[in-house]
Structure formats: structure tokens, C-alpha cells
Design a protein around this motif. Structure first.
Motif, PDB file in Angstrom:
ATOM      1  N   LYS A 155       0.826  -1.214   0.000  1.00 40.35           N
ATOM      2  CA  LYS A 155       0.000   0.000   0.000  1.00 40.35           C
ATOM      3  C   LYS A 155       0.852   1.251   0.000  1.00 40.35           C
ATOM      4  CE  LYS A 155      -3.227  -2.654   2.576  1.00 40.35           C
ATOM      5  NZ  LYS A 155      -3.384  -3.075   3.950  1.00 40.35           N
ATOM      6  N   GLY A 156       2.016   1.171  -0.584  1.00 41.88           N
ATOM      7  CA  GLY A 156       2.855   2.358  -0.716  1.00 41.88           C
ATOM      8  C   GLY A 156       3.482   2.817   0.575  1.00 41.88           C
ATOM      9  N   ASP A 618      -6.561  -4.841  18.923  1.00 37.63           N
ATOM     10  CA  ASP A 618      -7.468  -4.828  17.783  1.00 37.63           C
ATOM     11  C   ASP A 618      -6.815  -4.121  16.606  1.00 37.63           C
ATOM     12  OD1 ASP A 618      -9.535  -4.831  16.101  1.00 37.63           O
ATOM     13  OD2 ASP A 618     -10.977  -3.933  17.482  1.00 37.63           O
ATOM     14  N   SER A 620      -8.121  -2.650  14.242  1.00 39.42           N
ATOM     15  CA  SER A 620      -8.757  -1.393  13.839  1.00 39.42           C
ATOM     16  C   SER A 620      -8.097  -0.198  14.514  1.00 39.42           C
ATOM     17  CB  SER A 620     -10.242  -1.430  14.140  1.00 39.42           C
ATOM     18  OG  SER A 620     -10.455  -1.504  15.523  1.00 39.42           O
ATOM     19  N   LEU A 626      -4.117   5.178  10.962  1.00 42.28           N
ATOM     20  CA  LEU A 626      -3.718   5.448   9.577  1.00 42.28           C
ATOM     21  C   LEU A 626      -4.704   6.400   8.897  1.00 42.28           C
ATOM     22  CD1 LEU A 626      -2.544   1.961   8.297  1.00 42.28           C
ATOM     23  CD2 LEU A 626      -1.143   3.952   8.747  1.00 42.28           C
ATOM     24  N   THR A 627      -6.001   6.173   9.126  1.00 45.34           N
ATOM     25  CA  THR A 627      -6.964   7.065   8.490  1.00 45.34           C
ATOM     26  C   THR A 627      -6.965   8.436   9.147  1.00 45.34           C
ATOM     27  OG1 THR A 627      -8.755   6.350   9.904  1.00 45.34           O
ATOM     28  CG2 THR A 627      -8.497   5.166   7.854  1.00 45.34           C
ATOM     29  N   LEU A 628      -6.323   8.547  10.300  1.00 51.52           N
ATOM     30  CA  LEU A 628      -6.216   9.851  10.958  1.00 51.52           C
ATOM     31  C   LEU A 628      -4.902  10.522  10.587  1.00 51.52           C
ATOM     32  CD1 LEU A 628      -7.721   8.845  14.384  1.00 51.52           C
ATOM     33  CD2 LEU A 628      -8.725  10.391  12.717  1.00 51.52           C
ATOM     34  N   ARG A 629      -4.431  10.260   9.393  1.00 52.37           N
ATOM     35  CA  ARG A 629      -3.289  10.971   8.823  1.00 52.37           C
ATOM     36  C   ARG A 629      -1.945  10.604   9.450  1.00 52.37           C
ATOM     37  NH1 ARG A 629      -7.475  12.073   6.857  1.00 52.37           N
ATOM     38  NH2 ARG A 629      -8.367  14.107   6.365  1.00 52.37           N
ATOM     39  N   ALA A 630      -1.908   9.588  10.304  1.00 50.90           N
ATOM     40  CA  ALA A 630      -0.625   9.193  10.879  1.00 50.90           C
ATOM     41  C   ALA A 630      -0.022   8.127   9.981  1.00 50.90           C
ATOM     42  CB  ALA A 630      -0.817   8.653  12.290  1.00 50.90           C
ATOM     43  N   ASN A 631       1.252   8.226   9.627  1.00 50.36           N
ATOM     44  CA  ASN A 631       1.858   7.162   8.830  1.00 50.36           C
ATOM     45  C   ASN A 631       2.194   5.995   9.750  1.00 50.36           C
ATOM     46  OD1 ASN A 631       4.186   7.835  10.172  1.00 50.36           O
ATOM     47  ND2 ASN A 631       4.950   9.112   8.500  1.00 50.36           N
TER      48      ASN A 631
ATOM     49  N   PHE B  18      -8.316 -11.191  -3.275  1.00 49.31           N
ATOM     50  CA  PHE B  18      -7.520 -11.616  -2.119  1.00 49.31           C
ATOM     51  C   PHE B  18      -6.988 -12.987  -2.461  1.00 49.31           C
ATOM     52  CE2 PHE B  18     -10.580  -8.716  -0.073  1.00 49.31           C
ATOM     53  CZ  PHE B  18      -9.689  -7.857   0.543  1.00 49.31           C
ATOM     54  N   ARG B  52     -13.029   0.079   2.670  1.00 44.37           N
ATOM     55  CA  ARG B  52     -11.616   0.064   3.055  1.00 44.37           C
ATOM     56  C   ARG B  52     -10.713   0.477   1.896  1.00 44.37           C
ATOM     57  NH1 ARG B  52     -10.006  -2.780   7.483  1.00 44.37           N
ATOM     58  NH2 ARG B  52      -8.255  -3.696   6.370  1.00 44.37           N
ATOM     59  N   ALA B  55     -10.770   4.117   1.952  1.00 49.84           N
ATOM     60  CA  ALA B  55      -9.953   4.662   3.030  1.00 49.84           C
ATOM     61  C   ALA B  55      -8.468   4.485   2.744  1.00 49.84           C
ATOM     62  CB  ALA B  55     -10.302   3.978   4.348  1.00 49.84           C
ATOM     63  N   LEU B  57      -7.063   1.447   3.137  1.00 53.76           N
ATOM     64  CA  LEU B  57      -6.609   0.330   3.967  1.00 53.76           C
ATOM     65  C   LEU B  57      -6.433  -0.932   3.133  1.00 53.76           C
ATOM     66  CD1 LEU B  57      -8.888   1.039   7.031  1.00 53.76           C
ATOM     67  CD2 LEU B  57      -6.444   1.510   6.820  1.00 53.76           C
ATOM     68  N   GLU B  58      -7.074  -0.958   1.970  1.00 50.08           N
ATOM     69  CA  GLU B  58      -6.798  -2.000   0.981  1.00 50.08           C
ATOM     70  C   GLU B  58      -6.551  -1.276  -0.329  1.00 50.08           C
ATOM     71  OE1 GLU B  58      -6.697  -5.097   1.755  1.00 50.08           O
ATOM     72  OE2 GLU B  58      -7.922  -5.310   3.559  1.00 50.08           O
ATOM     73  N   HIS B  59      -5.717  -1.855  -1.165  1.00 47.26           N
ATOM     74  CA  HIS B  59      -5.510  -1.254  -2.471  1.00 47.26           C
ATOM     75  C   HIS B  59      -6.115  -2.140  -3.533  1.00 47.26           C
ATOM     76  CE1 HIS B  59      -2.113   1.837  -1.627  1.00 47.26           C
ATOM     77  NE2 HIS B  59      -3.125   1.941  -0.812  1.00 47.26           N
ATOM     78  N   MET B  74      -3.208   4.759  -5.650  1.00 44.95           N
ATOM     79  CA  MET B  74      -1.985   4.245  -5.027  1.00 44.95           C
ATOM     80  C   MET B  74      -1.565   5.076  -3.809  1.00 44.95           C
ATOM     81  SD  MET B  74      -0.747   1.539  -6.210  1.00 44.95           S
ATOM     82  CE  MET B  74      -1.469   0.421  -7.383  1.00 44.95           C
ATOM     83  N   PRO B  76      -1.299   6.062  -0.033  1.00 46.45           N
ATOM     84  CA  PRO B  76      -1.512   5.368   1.235  1.00 46.45           C
ATOM     85  C   PRO B  76      -2.575   6.069   2.103  1.00 46.45           C
ATOM     86  CG  PRO B  76       0.631   6.430   1.193  1.00 46.45           C
ATOM     87  CD  PRO B  76       0.064   6.555  -0.181  1.00 46.45           C
ATOM     88  N   ALA B  77      -3.131   5.299   3.024  1.00 53.11           N
ATOM     89  CA  ALA B  77      -4.265   5.772   3.816  1.00 53.11           C
ATOM     90  C   ALA B  77      -4.008   7.125   4.461  1.00 53.11           C
ATOM     91  CB  ALA B  77      -4.597   4.736   4.885  1.00 53.11           C
ATOM     92  N   HIS B  78      -2.805   7.296   5.025  1.00 52.20           N
ATOM     93  CA  HIS B  78      -2.597   8.508   5.818  1.00 52.20           C
ATOM     94  C   HIS B  78      -2.436   9.756   4.971  1.00 52.20           C
ATOM     95  CE1 HIS B  78       1.811   8.618   5.163  1.00 52.20           C
ATOM     96  NE2 HIS B  78       1.676   7.330   5.052  1.00 52.20           N
ATOM     97  N   GLU B  79      -2.324   9.582   3.656  1.00 51.40           N
ATOM     98  CA  GLU B  79      -2.223  10.770   2.815  1.00 51.40           C
ATOM     99  C   GLU B  79      -3.532  11.062   2.094  1.00 51.40           C
ATOM    100  OE1 GLU B  79       1.215  10.365   0.276  1.00 51.40           O
ATOM    101  OE2 GLU B  79       2.502   9.926   1.985  1.00 51.40           O
ATOM    102  N   ARG B  80      -4.599  10.345   2.426  1.00 48.25           N
ATOM    103  CA  ARG B  80      -5.881  10.574   1.758  1.00 48.25           C
ATOM    104  C   ARG B  80      -6.727  11.532   2.578  1.00 48.25           C
ATOM    105  NH1 ARG B  80      -7.944   5.043  -1.101  1.00 48.25           N
ATOM    106  NH2 ARG B  80      -5.911   4.475  -1.919  1.00 48.25           N
ATOM    107  N   MET B  84     -12.459   7.996   8.943  1.00 46.89           N
ATOM    108  CA  MET B  84     -13.312   6.827   9.066  1.00 46.89           C
ATOM    109  C   MET B  84     -13.764   6.631  10.504  1.00 46.89           C
ATOM    110  SD  MET B  84     -12.522   3.202   7.368  1.00 46.89           S
ATOM    111  CE  MET B  84     -13.202   1.647   7.888  1.00 46.89           C
ATOM    112  N   PHE B  86     -14.945   3.677  12.892  1.00 56.59           N
ATOM    113  CA  PHE B  86     -14.852   2.223  12.845  1.00 56.59           C
ATOM    114  C   PHE B  86     -15.998   1.562  13.590  1.00 56.59           C
ATOM    115  CE2 PHE B  86     -10.736   3.519  11.616  1.00 56.59           C
ATOM    116  CZ  PHE B  86     -10.216   2.485  10.868  1.00 56.59           C
ATOM    117  N   SER B  88     -15.819  -0.826  15.664  1.00 60.45           N
ATOM    118  CA  SER B  88     -15.478  -0.981  17.081  1.00 60.45           C
ATOM    119  C   SER B  88     -15.058   0.358  17.680  1.00 60.45           C
ATOM    120  CB  SER B  88     -14.336  -1.972  17.204  1.00 60.45           C
ATOM    121  OG  SER B  88     -13.215  -1.484  16.494  1.00 60.45           O
TER     122      SER B  88
END
Lengths: 743, 353
Positions: A155-156, A618, A620, A626-631, B18, B52, B55, B57-59, B74, B76-80, B84, B86, B88
């Protein structure tokens, strides 16, 4: 792709440094002593890469420079796909070239014959790789990683790809390269030419393979002896371990807490100490031997020195490990199974034999294999008690340091030992995987375990109580032995041994460490302190990648790592000296080789602890981060590591302690300058200075108890009060520490 | 949360494998800015995989994904520019609510102080001002959920992704929170992609619903469209229960069709149906029950279950069994009674045969 450029800039800067401002080759006096900057640019030995090419005439290095520059030019391309490909290609060729030139060109020119015939002789050779060459190699590895990341691999995520590449690189260099060198060494002559004579001769040596004990009444070969001993030790420690586990979980034994303390013993006991204590008890001048002599007139004999003695020492050493494994197994049998059996009109005896014991079978097999592998790998006890009846691990040692220096023989013995342990390891992985009946489901499993049948409980008590007494006596000997003048001859009490080992005097107002032990003691502390955080870091990073990342070849990666833990220390030791004694990588005699050895031998602790702890987090949580902009680097630092704190502490303490107690690999790698406590003690034993050896050992045990207790106290104080999940982890990680011994 | 910039989402021929398993064969979706679109479907239908991939989290194995017009396939999640919520919640257990909300802001490079101020603001927005110092474990389920929403929203994402955000709440709270989410979305006008397997939830919150099955879009449309005009038996049954029986189209009258179900004639919108054999979906509440002898489709009650405000019947008829919900509780039929069935005007649809 801004971030892509940022990391490439960093690499380019690093590369310029590698070619311009650090010595390309190994610095004799040590890079980290930083004496080299004063002679830098003056001495040709210290010349950086660029000068090596243009001034010193090592023209082949120009290829590395060219590859680096071509790869670096990707920085100015815009199409992510194309620059990714360029980076991967130059990186792969680059690392391949670095390895080939390192192996092919040695001190005096070509190390192999075929390039000499094709290219002609080289006017000059090269020393071992130094800072410049190593950094350049790493840059090529990172070229591959960043190139793959830009092409969307993982995923880059450049951090993850980079970590995987570096880990594979390190494991290759520090595990597979040495083992490979050992295999190569077994068929090479001293000058490096191919000569399988030694290999063939040793492989057929009757001293290794003879079966005379079965047919001729003579002694068997060392391979069979070792195998025989390992089977017996495995059986002995498993039986005793099961008895202890049953007492601890299924009876009303009053000192269960004390029983659990037993499990800490193998962690803190240097491996030869049990053997030493047995000598004090049953050796020719041992307490018991002397006592029997005076009371009953039984002649003192040397029965202890041989397989019997080693077996007793190993069963003493490994029973706690097996106990620890089997506690989990015995507790894992669901009480409702036993209750079901009882409601089906089975009495306690039948319940135990037909239900409980079969359910424990895979666990018992596992405990046996662990005892088997441990016995095979054990070096300390056979060294102290073996005498002339050596086992494989000690034979390897004597083939290198003894009167008959025969590296080929050492390599052959190491290969045999390795194949035994790897077979056991494979059996453990293949045959036992998925056969675990232990039924801990996480849903509250109510009910009470069935009590043991009367006769059985009497039997286990009958085994456990005397053995506990014996263990206490043995450890008592260790603590007490240091205060006795000369065992058997002069039993008066004295502080002399401690004084000789650990005396401190004031001279001219300054503290002087005059004791003979201080030198190795401080070296040990220093090396253990350096390697512990490295071990934990490498181990946890590996665990993170194994648990959290999916990539092609992950299973192979995990398997190779886990397999490397089944390599006995002796084998690691012999392969390290064979691999790292000559260019391209020369480390023998330095502190570096000890640190590398500890990091890659003790990594399983971090890996297993990390895997166990991380699987409880977990997934998640990472994804949220990751979705919160943290690498992923920030995710690891801010989310995962804080939640793994107990596992980290455990890994740190354990790798520290293991670095102190380890002997098998260390004894090959120590030097006059960097001597470790354990090898110093073994030296004392060989000289017959039991008093100081025992005193030093108890001092080590004391230090380790202090360290463990101290860490336990700190972690206990900072226990997260938050989620069950986390606090549950903190609890179990303590147990896990000891389980790592099973690797 | 002032400068929201709702973005569009486009999936172009996205495929996801997958290993050897193909989760999504070929998916194309367009989502308008500022709308709330629900991905609905049974478990394993690929809705979560789709989310995902959005987001990061999957490509995707192949195809393109665009957010706000930018190709992010291409990235990555943190640059989008999405965030999200979740299932949980995935609140970091070692950080308090405020730190959780500030986490994304700090990751995006805000100074600590500003991040905290904005986080405080975000907590206020979801009605949790003053609760910032609490650890997730010290908050109720509903509060944790709101922290998770605030944490995602303070980043002003172009698209907010919600992965079954209500599944960990009890039934009553679920109704309230889904209204709150819809209100917040309408008020702030962000684009949202919402994943659920609960069709009530989907009907209640969405502008549009995409029903997925086996990685493909089964039907896409406004909630009313999906409920009233299902195109297939699957949709009819998934969007509230339906009895599917075969019928015959006996005539056309403008947009309407005349159908015959085992002798019972009925008139309804024809849609694409032409003539001949067809399938008819009938909602359980759209069947009228009359005592035997009245005009209609004859049948026999198999089971009857009294549920307070309605009675549920299983009825055997010549064209197949019917599941019927009858609200006239005072007049109930006992099992093995013969009845006559008629259809109401709403709740019937012709579907693909």
C-alpha cells in the motif's frame, strides 16, 4: 509525491557521506573509538570511497558509485512508476555487486580462481568492509524498498517496506550467511580451496557414528550419545514437569506460590551452574561423596563425569521450563470435559487416563521436544561434567580450541547437531501445529477441575517433594559454595573468593576495581545493556510486521526467522567465527560480534512476546490511526508501542538477562579485550578454581534477580489501569518471559 | 469544522482479489458531493472491502479510485483526505477523549495547542464538551461512538466513512444516534459513505443506497425507489421481507399491467415487464385476508403467531406459501382455517423473472 522526494533526499545525503566523509574500509582500531578522524585523508587505509576509486586504484568500486548515482537520479523523475522501477533495478544490482565484490576480492586480490582466469590478476586487494561500504550497501537495500513503495507495494508504505527489507538483509547477513559459510568451510582447506577430504573423512568418522554400544559393548559415537542423552533429558524433564504441574494445579499443595517461583530459576541461572553445584555435591571431593566414604567406606568414583552427570544436571535445568509449559497445558484442559466424564460414571482414575491425559498429549509432546532441543543445545553442563565423554556441542568447541584445530571437523559436527535440532523443530511445527486440544475459549469456562486419583496424587507428591528438596540443596550449594575455602579439603568458611573476585580499593583518592572479575563483569554489563534495547527493537519490529502486514513470502519469512531460533548456540558461535573472521565482514575480537550474536539469538523473545501481545490489540486501532493521517511509523510509536509497554519491558529484561547467562555461542566469540562473565567463569572452572567460579556465579544470579525485581517493580507501578485487555497482557507477559526459554 | 469541502467519490472498474478469491470483480460507483450514500448488503458482499479501499486500507488489484477528482488509487491511507468511523470505534485506550480527537490533527501537522482547541470544538459539536479528560473505558457506548465521530470529523475530510457505526449500540440508542448522524451530515453538508447490513438503518439515513451482492451492485437508487421498485427477488427480500410468486401478465394499459395470480387479477405499474410469465413481489403487509368465500386467492392458514400489534400468518395457496402480517388483531384466524387473499394497491412490484 512529496514524501517520496524527502526520503530520497535523505538517502542521497547519506550516500554522499558514505562516499566522501567516512573510511570506506574497516578501521583497525575500531570505528567507534573515533581515532580515525585525526588521520583521515592522510592514511590511505582510511580513505573514503571516492578516493579509493580515483587515488588508490580500487577501480571496481566505481561501479558502486555509478549505480548509486543512477539510482539517485530517480529523484528528478516525476513518473512514480518509472522511478520506482529504476530504484528497484539499481538497488538490486547494487546490493548484489556489493556482496560479490566483497566476497570475490580479498586482502591480496581475487579470492576465487575463476575471475582471476577471466579478468587477470588484480594489482591489489581490499580489506574488510567499513562504514562507507556498509552504509552504501544499506542505501542499495533502501533503494529497493523505496522503489517498491513507490510502485504501490505494501500500500505504498515506505516505512513498512523499508523495515521488511532491512530485516531480511540483517537476517541474511547475520544468520544465513554465517551458516552458509560454515557449510562452505566444511569442504574448504585452510587457504580456501575446495577440498572435501576433511568433510568426507569426518562424516565417516566412527567416533561420531559408531554404534558399538549396541553391538560391541564399547562406547557409541558422539552423535548417538548426544541423541540418546537428549531423548532421556526430554523424557526426564517432561515427566518431572508434568508432576510439578499437576501438583501446582490439581492438589491442595500448600506452597504453590513457591512452586511457581521455581519457574524463574532457569532464566537467572547461567547454564553451567547446575553442573558446578553437582560437582560440589557428588564430585570426587564432593560433600556427599566424602560423606559416603567416611560413613560407609564407599570408594569415591568419577561416575558423575559422563552422561549420567550431564543427564542429572539437564533434568534439573530443564524441569522448570517443562513445568512452565505444562502448567498452561494442564490448566488448558477444560474442566467441563472432566465434569462431563464424571457425570458419565467415570471415576477419577478413568477420567484422568481417558480424558485429561489424552487432552494433554500434544502439550506433553511439545514439552518433550523443547527438552530435547534444549539438551542438544546445552553447552555449559557438558563442558563442566562431560570429561572425556563429550557431546556434540562440546566436541565442536574442542575441535576449534583444542590441541587438534580442525575447522572442517567442527563444521561437520555443527551440521550434524543442526540437523538434529532442526528436525526436532520441524517436528514441533508440522506435527504439533493445529493439534492443540487445550480448550481456553475466552468464554467463561465454569466448573472445577477434577481432583487427582489418590494413588496418582501420592505418586506425584513422591516425585515432586524429593526433587524440590534436591533443587533447593543444589541452589543452596551455589549460594553457600562461594564461602567455603576448598571443597572437600578445607571446609572452613571464608570471604576470600569474593574478595579476590570483587575487591575494590582506594588509591590516590580514586576507586580502583582490583578484583579479578570486574573486567569481565563490566564488559558483560556493557554488552548486555547495548544489546537488550536492540534485541527488543528488532524483535518487536519483526513481530509488528508478522502480525500486522501481509506480503508475498511472509510465511517463508516467519518460518526462516523461527527456524533460526532452533540453531544451537554452539553452531552460531562456530559459524560466526568462520564467517566474520575474514573480509568482507570482519568482526571477530570486537564487541560488535558479541552484540550481533545476542541480538540475533535472543530476538525470538521479542518476536514471540510481541506477536502474542500484538495479536491482542485490535487491528482497527492501527487502521484508525492510519486514516487519521498518521503514517505507520507514527502509528507504531504513538499507538502500538504505548499499548505494548509490558511486552517491551519483558523483552528488554529477558534479552538483558540472556545476554548475561549465555555461554554456548559466547565462548567462541570472546576476546582478551571483550571477555564475558560466563566464559571467564568457565575458564576458572577449567583451572579448578571452583571457589571463585561459584562466588562469581552467585553474584550474577544476585544481579539478575535485582534487575528482574527492579523492572517488575517499575512495571507494576505503571500498570495501565485501563482496559482489561491491556492489564491482562501485563499479567501474562511475566509468564511469557520464561516460556521463551523454550525456543 | 467550518471549512468543509465535500468531495465526490468515483470508483472506475475497480477489481479486488484476495489471493485467488475475487472479492470485487468490477465495480463502478459515482457519489455526488454532499450526499450520504449507504453501501448495503449481506455479510461477505464486498461492502466493507469497498469502504476500506476508499480509506486506503486496501488497495485495488486494478481500476481507479478518485476522491474530489484526484486519483488516489496508489495513495496510502494517511495521505488521503478521508476519515473513518470504525465499527469498534477503535478509540485509543491509552489516550483520553480529547487526545483521541486531537490525534489526527497533530498527525496532520497542527501545533499542539491549536490541535487541542479544535479537538475541544469537535467534542462540543457532538455534545461532549467537558468530557475530554475521560478515558474511552470511562465513557458509555454512545459517548464512545460520538468521540469516534468527532475524531473523524475534526479533520474536515472530503469524505467521511462510517463502517457499521451503530452495530455496537443497543436497539434504542441506535435509532437516536442514526438520527444524530443524519442531522450532523445535513447540517455540515459533508459527503459520507455509510456501510451497514441493516436495511432499516439504510432507509433512515441515506440519500442514496447501493445494494451489493457478491461484489457487484445489485441495485442503486433512492431509498423509496429500492423499497418500492425492487428489480430482483434478492432486493425485494433484502429491503424488507417479500413473498415472491409467479404470475402472468394478461394485459397492458398505458404504464400499467394487468396480472393474474392463481385466478386473482390485479393491476399495477408495469415497469419493464412486457407479457407472459413474470414474478411478483408482495410485501407481507400488502396482503388482505378475508374469510373464505370472498373473491380472491384461496388459501389455508398454516401457522398464526400473535405479536401484540399484529398477527403473523403462514398461508398455503396454490401459487406458493405466503408470509402475511395482518394488523387487524381483533379478528384473527386459527390454523387450518380457509381464507381468501387479496392485494392492496401498494407494496407490490413486478421483478425480473
Amino acid at each position: 509525491m512529496l514524501s517520496g522526494n524527502k526520503r530520497l533526499n535523505a538517502l542521497l545525503g547519506l550516500g554522499i557521506g558514505a562516499f566522501l566523509i567516512v573510511p570506506w574500509y574497516r578501521v583497525d582500531r575500531g570505528f567507534f573509538s573515533f581515532e580515525w578522524p585525526s588521520d583521515f585523508l592522510v592514511s590511505s587505509d582510511l580513505a573514503p570511497g571516492l578516493l579509493q576509486i580515483f587515488a588508490e586504484g580500487r577501480v571496481w568500486l566505481a561501479l558502486a558509485l555509478a549505480l548509486f548515482l543512477i539510482g539517485g537520479s530517480a529523484r528528478f523523475m516525476t513518473d512514480a512508476n518509472k522511478r520506482g522501477r529504476l530504484l528497484v533495478v539499481t538497488g538490486s544490482i547494487g546490493i548484489l555487486f556489493m556482496a560479490l565484490q566483497g566476497l570475490a576480492i580479498s586482502f591480496t586480490g581475487w579470492a576465487w580462481t575463476f575471475p582471476e582466469t577471466t579478468f587477470g590478476a588484480l594489482p591489489l586487494g581490499q580489506p574488510a568492509m567499513g562504514a562507507g561500504a556498509i552504509v552504501t550497501s544499506l542505501i542499495f537495500v533502501l533503494f529497493i524498498a523505496f522503489g517498491l513503495a513507490e510502485r504501490g507495494f505494501m500500500k505504498g508504505d515506505a516505512f513498512v517496506v523499508g523495515s521488511i527489507s532491512i530485516l531480511i538483509f540483517l537476517v541474511t547477513v547475520f544468520i544465513f550467511y554465517p551458516i552458509g559459510s560454515m557449510f562452505a568451510g566444511s569442504v574448504q582447506d585452510f587457504d580456501g580451496s575446495f577440498k572435501p577430504d576433511g568433510f568426507i573423512r569426518n562424516m565417516q568418522d566412527p567416533a561420531i557414528w559408531s554404534l558399538d554400544c549396541v553391538f560391541g559393548g564399547n562406547r557409541c559415537g558422539v552423535a548417538w550419545r548426544t541423541l540418546f542423552l537428549a531423548v532421556l533429558s526430554g523424557l526426564g524433564s517432561t515427566t518431572l514437569g508434568l508432576a510439578f504441574a499437576l501438583v501446582a494445579t490439581r492438589t491442595r499443595f500448600p506452597f504453590k506460590k513457591g512452586l511457581r517461583l521455581l519457574t524463574v530459576l532457569p532464566i537467572i541461572t547461567p547454564p553451567f551452574v547446575i553442573g558446578l553445584a553437582l560437582t560440589l555435591l557428588f564430585g570426587r571431593s564432593g560433600v556427599v561423596t566424602q560423606g559416603l566414604d567416611t560413613l560407609f567406606g564407599i570408594e569415591p568414583s568419577r561416575w558423575l563425569y559422563g552422561l549420567t552427570g550431564i543427564w542429572i544436571a539437564q533434568v534439573l535445568s530443564f524441569t522448570p521450563i517443562s513445568f512452565l509449559v505444562l502448567i498452561g497445558v494442564v490448566e488448558g484442559v477444560s474442566p467441563s470435559m472432566e465434569e462431563a466424564s464424571q457425570t458419565l460414571r467415570a471415576d477419577r482414575w478413568r477420567t484422568f487416563w481417558r480424558v485429561s491425559l489424552p487432552l494433554m498429549k500434544p502439550g506433553l509432546a511439545n514439552a518433550f521436544l523443547i527438552g530435547f532441543i534444549e539438551s542438544m543445545a546445552d553447552f555449559g553442563n557438558p563442558l563442566v561434567l562431560g570429561g572425556s565423554h563429550g557431546v556434540l556441542s562440546t566436541e565442536i568447541f574442542f575441535a576449534v580450541v583444542g590441541s587438534q584445530v580442525d575447522p572442517s571437523r567442527a563444521a561437520v559436527l555443527a551440521i550434524i547437531l543442526l540437523s538434529f535440532t532442526l528436525t526436532a523443530f520441524l517436528a514441533q511445527r508440522m506435527w504439533l501445529s493445529g493439534k492443540n486440544f487445550a480448550t481456553v475459549t475466552g468464554k467463561g469456562d465454569s466448573g472445577a477441575h477434577a481432583g487427582l486419583p489418590k494413588s496418582l496424587s501420592l505418586t506425584v507428591y513422591g516425585i515432586v517433594l524429593p526433587w524440590m528438596g534436591f533443587t533447593i540443596v543444589v541452589y543452596g550449594m551455589i549460594l553457600f559454595g562461594g564461602f567455603v575455602k576448598t571443597w572437600g579439603l578445607d571446609n572452613s568458611l571464608t570471604l576470600e573468593h569474593y574478595a579476590r573476585a570483587f575487591s575494590v580499593t582506594f588509591q590516590d583518592g580514586a576507586l580502583v576495581w582490583t578484583g579479578v572479575a570486574w573486567n569481565s563483569f563490566w564488559t558483560t554489563m556493557e554488552i548486555a545493556l547495548i544489546s537488550a534495547p536492540l534485541t527488543a527493537a528488532v524483535g518487536l519490529l519483526t513481530a509488528y510486521i508478522i502480525v500486522r502486514q501481509k506480503f508475498a513470502g511472509k510465511n517463508a519469512f516467519e518460518f526462516a526467522l523461527m527456524m533460526s531460533f532452533a540453531i544451537p548456540g554452539t553452531v552460531i558461535g562456530i559459524s560466526y567465527i568462520m564467517a566474520f573472521n575474514l573480509p568482507p565482514i570482519e568482526m571477530t575480537g570486537s564487541a560488535l560480534i558479541l552484540v550481533a550474536c545476542f541480538v540475533f539469538r535472543n530476538m525470538p523473545v521479542g518476536v514471540r512476546g510481541g506477536i502474542a501481545a500484538m495479536s491482542q490489540l485490535d487491528k482497527s486501532l492501527d487502521e484508525a490511526s492510519l486514516t487519521l493521517r498518521a503514517n505507520s511509523a507514527r502509528t507504531l510509536r504513538k499507538v502500538i508501542l504505548p499499548l505494548l509497554r509490558p511486552a517491551i519491558t519483558a523483552a528488554l529484561v529477558y534479552s538483558f538477562v540472556r545476554a548475561i547467562t549465555s555461554i554456548s555461542a559466547v565462548i567462541f566469540l570472546v576476546s582478551a579485550e571483550y571477555n564475558m562473565a560466563t566464559s571467564y567463569i568457565v575458564g576458572l572452572v577449567e583451572n579448578g578454581e571452583y571457589g571463585i567460579a561459584i562466588a562469581y556465579s552467585s553474584m550474577l544470579i544476585f544481579v539478575m534477580i535485582t534487575v528482574i525485581a527492579g523492572f517488575q517493580f517499575l512495571v507494576g507501578e505503571r500498570r495501565l489501569r485501563r482496559e482489561n485487555r491491556v492489564s491482562g497482557m501485563a499479567k501474562s507477559s511475566k509468564i511469557r518471559i520464561a516460556q521463551e526459554k523454550t525456543a | 469544522m467550518t471549512d468543509l469541502k465535500p468531495g465526490s467519490v468515483v470508483f472506475e472498474n475497480v477489481r479486488k482479489d484476495f489471493g485467488t478469491f475475487t472479492a470485487i470483480p468490477d465495480l463502478s460507483i459515482t457519489i455526488e458531493p454532499g450526499t450520504l450514500v449507504t453501501l448495503l448488503g449481506p455479510s461477505g458482499c464486498g461492502k466493507t472491502t469497498t469502504l476500506r479501499m476508499l480509506a486506503g486500507l486496501e488497495h485495488p488489484t486494478s481500476g481507479r479510485i478518485l476522491i474530489g477528482g484526484r486519483d488516489v488509487t496508489m495513495v496510502p491511507a494517511h495521505e488521503r483526505d478521508v476519515s473513518m468511523v470504525f465499527q469498534s470505534y477503535a478509540l485509543f485506550p491509552h489516550m483520553n477523549a480529547l487526545d483521541n480527537v486531537a490525534y489526527g490533527l497533530e498527525s496532520s501537522g497542527y501545533k499542539k495547542r491549536e490541535a487541542r482547541e479544535r479537538a475541544e470544538e469537535g467534542l462540543t459539536q457532538v455534545g461532549l464538551s467537558g468530557m475530554g479528560h475521560r478515558l474511552p473505558a470511562e465513557l458509555s457506548g454512545g459517548q464512545q461512538q460520538r468521540v469516534a465521530v468527532a475524531r473523524a470529523l475534526v479533520l474536515n475530510p472530503q469524505v467521511l466513512l462510517l463502517d457499521e457505526p451503530l452495530s455496537n449500540l443497543d436497539a434504542r440508542l441506535r435509532r437516536r444516534v442514526r438520527t444524530e448522524i443524519r442531522e450532523l451530515q445535513q447540517r455540515l453538508g459533508f459527503t459520507a459513505v455509510y456501510v451497514t447490513h441493516d436495511q432499516d438503518e439504510a432507509l433512515a439515513v441515506s440519500d442514496r443506497i447501493v445494494v451489493m451482492k457478491d461484489g457487484k451492485i445489485a441495485q442503486e437508487g433512492a431509498p423509496r425507489e429500492l423499497y418500492e421498485e425492487p428489480v430482483s427477488e434478492f432486493i425485494a427480500d433484502f429491503m424488507g421481507e417479500a413473498n415472491v410468486v409467479s404470475c402472468e401478465i394478461v394485459g397492458r394499459d398505458g404504464d400499467d399491467a394487468l396480472i393474474d395470480v392463481g385466478g386473482l387479477q390485479h393491476r399495477l405499474r408495469a415497469r419493464q415487464a412486457t407479457s407472459g410469465q413474470a414474478k411478483l413481489a408482495v410485501r407481507p403487509g400488502s396482503v388482505m385476508l378475508n374469510p373464505e368465500g370472498a373473491a380472491g386467492l384461496g388459501g389455508e392458514i398454516l401457522t398464526a403467531a400473535y405479536l401484540g400489534d399484529h398477527v403473523e400468518y403462514e398461508i398455503e395457496t396454490p401459487v406458493g406459501n405466503f408470509f402475511v402480517i395482518d394488523h387487524s388483531v381483533e379478528r384473527s384466524f386459527a390454523p387450518r382455517t380457509a381464507v381468501s387473499l387479496g392485494f392492496r394497491n401498494r407494496g407490490l412490484a413486478l421483478i425480473e423473472a
